[in-house]
Write a protein that holds these residues in place. Structure first.
Motif, short mmCIF file in Angstrom:
data_model
loop_
_atom_site.label_atom_id
_atom_site.label_comp_id
_atom_site.label_asym_id
_atom_site.label_seq_id
_atom_site.Cartn_x
_atom_site.Cartn_y
_atom_site.Cartn_z
N SER A 10 -2.76 4.43 4.81
CA SER A 10 -1.85 3.83 3.82
C SER A 10 -2.13 2.34 3.63
O SER A 10 -2.02 1.82 2.52
CB SER A 10 -0.40 4.04 4.26
N GLU A 11 -2.54 1.65 4.71
CA GLU A 11 -2.83 0.21 4.61
C GLU A 11 -3.99 -0.04 3.65
O GLU A 11 -3.94 -0.93 2.79
CB GLU A 11 -3.16 -0.39 5.98
N VAL A 12 -5.06 0.73 3.79
CA VAL A 12 -6.23 0.56 2.92
C VAL A 12 -5.90 0.98 1.50
O VAL A 12 -6.29 0.30 0.53
CB VAL A 12 -7.44 1.36 3.46
N ALA A 13 -5.17 2.07 1.33
CA ALA A 13 -4.80 2.54 -0.01
C ALA A 13 -3.94 1.50 -0.73
O ALA A 13 -4.17 1.20 -1.92
CB ALA A 13 -4.04 3.86 0.10
N ILE A 14 -2.96 0.92 -0.03
CA ILE A 14 -2.09 -0.10 -0.65
C ILE A 14 -2.88 -1.37 -0.93
O ILE A 14 -2.76 -1.98 -2.00
CB ILE A 14 -0.88 -0.38 0.26
N GLY A 15 -3.70 -1.79 0.03
CA GLY A 15 -4.49 -3.00 -0.15
C GLY A 15 -5.43 -2.92 -1.34
O GLY A 15 -5.52 -3.85 -2.15
N THR A 16 -6.10 -1.79 -1.48
CA THR A 16 -7.02 -1.63 -2.60
C THR A 16 -6.26 -1.50 -3.93
O THR A 16 -6.75 -1.95 -4.96
CB THR A 16 -7.94 -0.40 -2.40
N ALA A 17 -5.06 -0.92 -3.88
CA ALA A 17 -4.25 -0.81 -5.10
C ALA A 17 -3.83 -2.20 -5.58
O ALA A 17 -3.83 -2.47 -6.79
CB ALA A 17 -3.02 0.05 -4.84
N VAL A 18 -3.49 -3.08 -4.65
CA VAL A 18 -3.10 -4.45 -5.01
C VAL A 18 -4.28 -5.18 -5.64
O VAL A 18 -4.13 -5.88 -6.66
CB VAL A 18 -2.59 -5.22 -3.77
N ILE A 19 -5.46 -5.03 -5.07
CA ILE A 19 -6.67 -5.65 -5.64
C ILE A 19 -6.93 -5.12 -7.04
O ILE A 19 -7.31 -5.86 -7.95
CB ILE A 19 -7.88 -5.41 -4.72
N THR A 20 -6.67 -3.83 -7.23
CA THR A 20 -6.89 -3.19 -8.53
C THR A 20 -6.03 -3.83 -9.62
O THR A 20 -6.49 -4.00 -10.75
CB THR A 20 -6.57 -1.68 -8.43
N VAL A 21 -4.81 -4.19 -9.28
CA VAL A 21 -3.92 -4.84 -10.25
C VAL A 21 -4.56 -6.13 -10.75
O VAL A 21 -4.56 -6.43 -11.96
CB VAL A 21 -2.53 -5.11 -9.64
#
Length: 200
Positions: A10-21
């Motif tokens: 979940s940490e990697v998924a959330i972190g990459t989602a934030v970068i995507t924004v």
């Protein structure tokens, strides 16, 4: 090269989602009405190319064409690939929603970096035809390295898998390089203006 749902922590998924924004914000910042058609066309190209599978021994590799898409679109590559990845995940179950951020980074960040390298003429150290080849080759190389890094960051047991993924994609780097070489040659003859911004 897509990561499916449930693979990442979940940490990697959330972190990459934030970068995507942030990457999508960069895409929208310079998006003009006249560019919408070419963004749509490149999104469709990525969507379709992903389904061209090439059997190679016990693995299959597929085209992604991110090198050519990157030099055509520049910063809009993030939007084009995001749309394609979202459609693949929702309509076909290819990739995933929770891993959408990671997949966008893996596919589009190398494309944008190749665009910047081309625009700054860093690839001019190569002869012309080899430069066209390297646009495709380096884009997939960087994409594969990002995939391996994200897998390794997610879970320690994925470290071995990341090595395997890298080795399996080496043939794809050469195939993408050759396909990109032919595509750029075609565009230079038929629609040269399309490559002006990237100074190809």
């Amino acid at each position: 090269m897509h990561i499916s749902d449930g693979i990442l922590t979940s940490e990697v998924a959330i972190g990459t989602a934030v970068i995507t924004v942030g990457l999508l914000a960069l895409s929208f910042k310079d998006l003009k009405n006249k560019n919408i058609a070419i963004v749509s066309a490149m999104s469709a190209l990525f969507f379709i190319a992903s389904f061209v599978h090439i059997p190679l021994g016990f693995v299959q590799i597929h085209l992604i064409l991110i090198g050519i898409i990157g030099i055509v679109l520049g910063a809009q590559v993030f939007l084009a690939i995001f749309i394609a990845l979202l459609l693949q995940a929702t309509l076909l179950g290819y990739g995933g929603i929770s891993s959408l951020g990671a997949n966008l980074i893996i596919m589009s960040l190398p494309a944008y970096l190749i665009y910047l390298a081309s625009r700054m003429q860093l690839l001019n150290i190569f002869p012309e035809k080899l430069k066209y080849f390297m646009i495709g080759f380096l884009a997939v190389l960087l994409s594969t390295l990002l995939l391996a890094l994200i897998l390794a960051l997610s879970k320690e047991e994925y470290l071995y898998a990341s090595y395997t993924v890298f080795l399996a994609n080496v043939p794809a780097m050469f195939i993408e390089g050759l396909v990109t070489l032919f595509l750029i040659n075609y565009l230079k003859k038929s629609i040269p203006d399309l490559l002006d911004e990237a100074k190809v």
